[in-house]
Motif scaffolding. Structure first.
Motif, mmCIF file in Angstrom:
data_model
loop_
_atom_site.group_PDB
_atom_site.id
_atom_site.type_symbol
_atom_site.label_atom_id
_atom_site.label_comp_id
_atom_site.label_asym_id
_atom_site.label_seq_id
_atom_site.Cartn_x
_atom_site.Cartn_y
_atom_site.Cartn_z
ATOM 1 N N THR A 1 20.186 -4.026 -2.020
ATOM 2 C CA THR A 1 19.078 -3.306 -1.399
ATOM 3 C C THR A 1 18.145 -2.724 -2.455
ATOM 4 N N PHE B 1 13.993 -3.633 -3.004
ATOM 5 C CA PHE B 1 12.863 -2.714 -3.113
ATOM 6 C C PHE B 1 12.296 -2.674 -4.527
ATOM 7 N N ASP C 1 5.935 -7.005 -4.599
ATOM 8 C CA ASP C 1 5.552 -7.648 -3.343
ATOM 9 C C ASP C 1 4.347 -8.544 -3.604
ATOM 10 N N LYS D 1 7.688 -8.124 1.739
ATOM 11 C CA LYS D 1 8.548 -6.947 1.650
ATOM 12 C C LYS D 1 8.267 -5.997 2.803
ATOM 13 N N ASN D 2 7.008 -5.763 3.097
ATOM 14 C CA ASN D 2 6.670 -4.892 4.224
ATOM 15 C C ASN D 2 7.134 -5.497 5.548
ATOM 16 N N THR E 1 11.091 -4.902 5.587
ATOM 17 C CA THR E 1 11.648 -3.601 5.207
ATOM 18 C C THR E 1 12.434 -2.987 6.358
ATOM 19 N N TRP E 2 11.905 -3.080 7.562
ATOM 20 C CA TRP E 2 12.606 -2.493 8.711
ATOM 21 C C TRP E 2 13.960 -3.166 8.925
#
Length: 395
Positions: A53, A57, A61, A66-67, A70-71
């Motif tokens: 993880t 992060f 990106d 990545k966005n 992300t959730w």
């Protein structure tokens, strides 16, 4: 030295146990040890998941993915942490809180929802990961039949896990065993089908270009590597449950299944980000170190153009260039100059650039800026397969 406890004032305790509790005590290595060993392995895999993880992060990106995910990473970590807390609680209740009450310990799996729901939490995490890989396959192929069949398999597997959770408090062993087998069969089928279909599609898309072919081979290997651990875990769990139904040995494998699925998803995302970062870095390095060709003079009558590639030289309409007296072979002539001389001043100002990649004999790819802001090739490997006509790029 042997100590006789009766000589120093101690007497052996006499405890009367029910048959199930007596079996739990005498067969502790297959009744109590599996949840404990499975929890130890689960905590180790949770540390690996935390590391993955952090890597996710930490990647740059490059394309906004990545966005987009992300959730999913946050939800997956929340479920896995909850699963680890559940495993720790089970071990605490079995060997700490009720260490003198084996009669209570043997009934916890039937009366405490935190115990008998352990299989359901694993199924929820597995279903989430399987849905991600089905979505990935859908984005690659847009094949509705395979995606629909695999999603039905995920749904049936999850329903079977729910039914196992329903029958556990009722201690209906035959139904528990039957629906557990259904759950595992659908899970294995979904993993095998989606992995095989994805690998086959990627292999069929292999082009003749070496660089892209190597990239596809890497993706195929990654597909099998990520699917193998959780699929093998499901197979082993199903086999142990069928061969030893009255023991809790299968719990040792079932406990770690959730982490195997989660790690496979995170490994896929991180490898994907790594390949995209490598590709972006390679393009940036190529752009920063590539030579630039500057047209300094154009002869309209002869079609010859004076230029510089970190120096000076000429490009002729026969498709050859001479740089510093060295003869190099150009993959394409500067067609824009010869076809549209009216677009240029005579003589043109210094610094006029032409959007034509030139491949020199020393394997240096040269890319020139566009005079008319024509589109650039997406990749250096596309140079040999494209041509310009009427200010349009054609394959």
């Amino acid at each position: 030295m042997t100590i006789n406890i009766t000589t120093i004032g101690f007497e052996p305790s006499t405890i009367i146990l029910s048959p199930p509790a007596q079996q739990l005590v005498t067969e502790a290595n297959v009744q109590i040890a599996p949840p404990i060993m499975g929890t130890f392995a689960d905590m180790l895999l949770q540390g690996i998941l935390f590391s993955q993880t952090a890597n996710f992060f930490g990647f740059r990106d490059t394309d906004g993915s990545k966005n987009r995910f992300t959730w999913l990473v946050i939800l997956l970590n929340a479920l896995c942490i909850t699963k680890s807390a559940q495993n720790i609680l089970i071990c605490w209740n079995m060997v700490i809180a009720n260490y003198c009450n084996p009669d209570v310990t043997v009934l916890l799996i039937a009366v405490d929802w935190r115990h008998y729901s352990t299989g359901l939490t694993t199924a929820i995490i597995a279903s989430l990961v399987q849905s991600f890989f089905i979505y990935r396959y859908w984005m690659l192929t847009r094949r509705r039949i395979i995606c629909g069949v695999t999603m039905l398999g995920v749904a049936f597997s999850l329903v079977a896990a729910i039914l196992v959770t329903v029958y556990l408090p009722r201690v209906e062993h035959h139904r528990i065993r039957a629906w557990s087998l259904v759950h595992f069969i659908f899970a294995i089928a979904v993993d095998t089908l989606i992995t095989g279909a994805t690998a086959l599609h990627l292999y069929q898309q292999r082009p003749d270009m070496r660089s892209t072919s190597e990239l596809i081979d890497r993706l195929v290997r990654m597909t099998w590597q990520t699917a193998l651990p959780p699929t093998l875990g499901v197979v082993v769990t199903a086999v142990v449950l069928e061969t030893r139904p009255i023991e809790l040995t299968h719990l040792a494998f079932n406990i770690v299944l959730s982490k195997l699925y989660a790690i496979s998803l995170m490994y896929t995302l991180n490898t994907r980000n790594e390949m995209r970062s490598e590709r972006a870095s390679s393009h940036e390095a190529s752009a920063s170190t590539g030579a630039r060709i500057t047209v300094t003079n154009i002869h309209h009558n002869t079609g010859r153009a004076s230029m510089s590639i970190g120096g000076s030289g000429t490009i002729n309409t026969n498709g050859h260039a001479a740089v510093h007296g060295r003869h190099t072979s150009a993959t394409r002539i500067v067609s824009f100059i010869t076809d549209h001389p009216d677009k240029l001043h005579s003589p043109p100002p210094l610094g006029v650039h032409v959007a034509t990649p030139v491949h020199r004999s020393d394997s240096t790819d040269v890319e020139m800026d566009s005079l008319e802001k024509l589109p650039r090739p997406n990749d250096d490997s596309d140079v040999d397969r494209e041509d310009w006509k009427d200010k349009k790029r054609i394959a």
